[in-house]
Design an enzyme around this catalytic site. Structure first.
Site, PDB file in Angstrom:
ATOM      1  N   ASP A   1       0.858  -1.181   0.000  1.00 22.11           N
ATOM      2  CA  ASP A   1       0.000   0.000   0.000  1.00 22.11           C
ATOM      3  C   ASP A   1       0.896   1.233   0.000  1.00 22.11           C
ATOM      4  O   ASP A   1       2.080   1.163   0.337  1.00 22.11           O
ATOM      5  CB  ASP A   1      -0.962  -0.025   1.194  1.00 22.11           C
ATOM      6  CG  ASP A   1      -2.194   0.850   0.970  1.00 22.11           C
ATOM      7  OD1 ASP A   1      -2.244   1.572  -0.055  1.00 22.11           O
ATOM      8  OD2 ASP A   1      -3.110   0.833   1.825  1.00 22.11           O
TER       9      ASP A   1
ATOM     10  N   ASP B   1      -3.636   7.335  -3.512  1.00 29.86           N
ATOM     11  CA  ASP B   1      -5.006   7.848  -3.644  1.00 29.86           C
ATOM     12  C   ASP B   1      -5.381   8.653  -2.411  1.00 29.86           C
ATOM     13  O   ASP B   1      -4.712   8.574  -1.383  1.00 29.86           O
ATOM     14  CB  ASP B   1      -5.979   6.672  -3.813  1.00 29.86           C
ATOM     15  CG  ASP B   1      -5.886   5.697  -2.660  1.00 29.86           C
ATOM     16  OD1 ASP B   1      -4.840   5.024  -2.535  1.00 29.86           O
ATOM     17  OD2 ASP B   1      -6.833   5.627  -1.847  1.00 29.86           O
TER      18      ASP B   1
ATOM     19  N   CYS C   1     -14.418 -22.684  19.359  1.00 33.55           N
ATOM     20  CA  CYS C   1     -13.753 -22.989  18.098  1.00 33.55           C
ATOM     21  C   CYS C   1     -12.818 -24.189  18.280  1.00 33.55           C
ATOM     22  O   CYS C   1     -12.395 -24.490  19.386  1.00 33.55           O
ATOM     23  CB  CYS C   1     -12.999 -21.729  17.684  1.00 33.55           C
ATOM     24  SG  CYS C   1     -11.701 -21.925  16.502  1.00 33.55           S
TER      25      CYS C   1
ATOM     26  N   CYS D   1      -9.921 -24.584  16.331  1.00 30.44           N
ATOM     27  CA  CYS D   1      -8.647 -24.333  15.651  1.00 30.44           C
ATOM     28  C   CYS D   1      -7.509 -24.830  16.543  1.00 30.44           C
ATOM     29  O   CYS D   1      -7.717 -25.134  17.712  1.00 30.44           O
ATOM     30  CB  CYS D   1      -8.514 -22.846  15.318  1.00 30.44           C
ATOM     31  SG  CYS D   1      -8.021 -21.815  16.705  1.00 30.44           S
TER      32      CYS D   1
ATOM     33  N   CYS E   1      -7.414 -22.915  19.891  1.00 31.95           N
ATOM     34  CA  CYS E   1      -8.517 -23.157  20.824  1.00 31.95           C
ATOM     35  C   CYS E   1      -8.569 -24.609  21.297  1.00 31.95           C
ATOM     36  O   CYS E   1      -9.092 -24.894  22.370  1.00 31.95           O
ATOM     37  CB  CYS E   1      -9.843 -22.756  20.185  1.00 31.95           C
ATOM     38  SG  CYS E   1      -9.884 -21.004  19.801  1.00 31.95           S
TER      39      CYS E   1
HETATM   40  N1  GUN Z   1      -6.369   1.168   3.331  1.00 31.06           N
HETATM   41  C1  GUN Z   1      -7.604   1.329   3.875  1.00 31.06           C
HETATM   42  N2  GUN Z   1      -8.325   2.204   3.135  1.00 31.06           N
HETATM   43  C2  GUN Z   1      -7.540   2.589   2.108  1.00 31.06           C
HETATM   44  C3  GUN Z   1      -7.735   3.487   1.002  1.00 31.06           C
HETATM   45  O1  GUN Z   1      -8.794   4.083   0.816  1.00 31.06           O
HETATM   46  N3  GUN Z   1      -6.686   3.609   0.122  1.00 31.06           N
HETATM   47  C4  GUN Z   1      -5.511   2.937   0.302  1.00 31.06           C
HETATM   48  N4  GUN Z   1      -4.538   3.109  -0.597  1.00 31.06           N
HETATM   49  N5  GUN Z   1      -5.299   2.107   1.328  1.00 31.06           N
HETATM   50  C5  GUN Z   1      -6.312   1.935   2.215  1.00 31.06           C
HETATM   51 ZN    ZN Z   2      -9.893 -20.878  17.554  1.00 31.48          ZN
END
Ligand code: GUN
Ligand code: ZN
Length: 494
Positions: free
Chosen positions: A89, A124, A278, A280, A283
């Site tokens: 990201d 963005d 659960c 898993c 758990c």
């Molecule tokens: N992570 C959570 N929301 C967003 C978003 O709107 N844009 C980006 N790039 N990462 C995110």
């Molecule tokens: Zn679990």
């Protein structure tokens, strides 16, 4: 461009195979978020849970000198110690949360490329839900310019890194539609719906449905779609049903920090559990008291249920029961029920994506009366040919040979030719013996539709048993009987 092969479909959901520079992954997929500062679960271990791809934050790496230098020298895969595909990201979310991002779109994209990210994300601008329109539009214009710049810097087909086109537009569905359309025009390897985290936090899931639909219907069908920030397993069935293919989860760790135990139906405070429901590995081997004391154990359980739910979602796509799963999950929680209700508003649209034949369905609640299959059935009533005398009846009785055509009535579908008794979808779908009014209403609406469509073409007799007595649409039908000379209303038990 995108190498994404769709293998199974149900509703708008799909199971697909996405090709990355680090191999194939199967979608829908959940990408655990790795914080490069505090790697609490190693990438190799994440594979164990079922992770096929990871997501991390390029901006967090970029702004920390030692991490930045190492990433530039050895690459992101070596930094995180994995050969799994990695999405990075851009820092947009930090920009939204802390307003202090000091890097340009071009710089952070170049950085993502240089460290060998498999999926790069432009910078963005997430706009908060319910912002004013001017703000949302202004932010969106900036985002679109940055997407354009990103595509120019990273021309399609010229590199191994894929590029995501992010959809913004706050809670304005027309801006979301615009955003998706323009991103699609620029052409990205995959698309990501952003700016929804506050809606997830406030459980505004009905609005989330509007946003996903407005975006999805304007994005290409042959590219995967990521839903940013939706890491809670209770949301997977719903989001996948609407066509989301990729998810990131920081939720497993964030909820654990808060001593919260995830389930596919919601969240529980670990302190309130008297036993672990659960099975898993965590758990099965630990007590409530031990989970209460250990964030790591809690995070580990949270990851297990997260991956388990995604496998459940995939199985339901493969067998054509995603609506049933959605209905079950959404009935666990009132604001999810609002989302389910909202989805039924889009059944006509969803029907266009949905496969025309699948396994018979189970009627589980009055929401089932508005499933895409029922809408499709209603749309196809004009395929029935009728002539001479026609009986439409809620109950089959002996001695009906005197009619040229016999239609039985089955809620929620309505009239169907007796010859189709055993065929999909009407004959095979299972409904409870005590059927609700919504199913009866939809069925009778379709009776009216069939009558109206064949006005003057045949002589109709409508016969109903006393379980239908008092339904307001019977009056409507009798009105047509009066209007249409050839139609006769009969009550079986009169
Ligand atoms: N992570 C959570 N929301 C967003 C978003 O709107 N844009 C980006 N790039 N990462 C995110
Ligand atoms: Zn679990």
């Amino acid at each position: 461009m995108t190498n994404f092969e769709i293998q199974h479909k149900d509703l708008m959901g799909r199971i697909g195979k996405l090709c990355t520079a680090h191999g194939y992954i199967e979608t829908p997929a959940i990408l655990p978020v790795i914080n490069p500062n505090i790697i609490s679960i190693e990438a190799a271990e994440l594979k164990h849970y079922g992770a096929e791809m990871l997501i991390t934050n390029a901006y967090i790496i970029y702004r920390k000198q030692d991490l930045r230098e190492e990433a530039l020298k050895t690459g992101i895969h070596s930094l995180l110690g994995t050969d799994m595909p990695i999405m990075t990201d851009s820092g947009s979310y930090q920009l939204y949360e802390y307003k202090d991002v000091e890097v340009s779109n071009a710089k952070i994209l170049e950085f993502q490329q240089r460290i060998g990210s498999d999926v790069c994300v432009p910078l963005d601008i997430p706009t908060a839900p319910y912002s004013n329109r001017e703000r949302a539009k202004g932010d969106l214009d900036v985002t679109l310019n940055r997407l354009r710049e990103a595509r120019n810097l990273m021309p399609a087909n010229e590199q191994a890194n894929m590029l995501a086109g992010v959809v913004q537009g706050s809670t304005f569905t027309d801006l979301r539609a615009d955003s998706a359309r323009q991103a699609a025009e620029l052409g990205f390897d995959l698309y990501a719906i952003g700016g929804v985290v506050p809606l997830l936090e406030s459980h505004d899931f009905a609005r989330l449905v509007d946003i996903i639909i407005a975006s999805k219907r304007n994005l290409p069908l042959n590219a995967p779609v990521h839903l940013f920030g939706a890491g809670h397993p209770m949301l997977f069935a719903l989001a996948v049903a609407l066509g989301c293919d990729l998810f990131d989860s920081a939720a497993y760790a964030l909820f654990a920090k808060d001593k919260r135990y995830l389930t596919n139906e919601g969240t529980k405070k670990i302190g309130n559990l008297r036993a672990l429901p659960c099975s898993c590995p965590v758990c099965s081997a630990h007590s409530v008291a031990e989970l209460k004391e250990s964030k790591d154990l809690l995070a580990s359980h949270n990851l297990w249920v997260t991956f388990e739910e995604m496998r459940t979602v995939k199985q339901s796509i493969a067998e054509g029961s995603l609506w049933e799963l959605c209905e079950r999950r959404c009935r666990a929680y009132p604001s999810l029920l609002d989302a389910l209700e909202r989805i039924t508003n889009y059944s006509t649209l969803i029907e266009k994506y949905d496969t025309a034949t699948k396994r018979p369905f189970f009627y589980l609640s009055h929401y089932s009366a508005h499933r895409p299959e029922v809408v499709r059935y209603s749309n196809r009533l004009n395929r029935f040919y009728v002539s001479h005398s026609v009986l439409i009846t809620t109950k089959e009785e002996p001695g009906e040979e005197k009619f040229d055509h016999i239609f039985l009535v089955k809620p929620p579908f309505g009239p169907y030719p007796v010859e189709l008794k055993e065929t999909y979808p009407v004959g095979q779908s299972e409904i409870p013996v005590t059927i609700d009014d919504e199913a009866r209403t939809v069925a009778l609406q379709n009776v009216v539709k069939l009558l109206m469509m064949n006005k003057g073409k045949a002589k109709f007799v409508f016969r109903y048993d006393n379980s239908w007595e008092g339904h307001p649409l019977l009056e409507e039908i009798s009105k047509h009987v009066e209007l249409m000379e050839n139609i006769d209303l009969h009550n079986l038990h009169r």
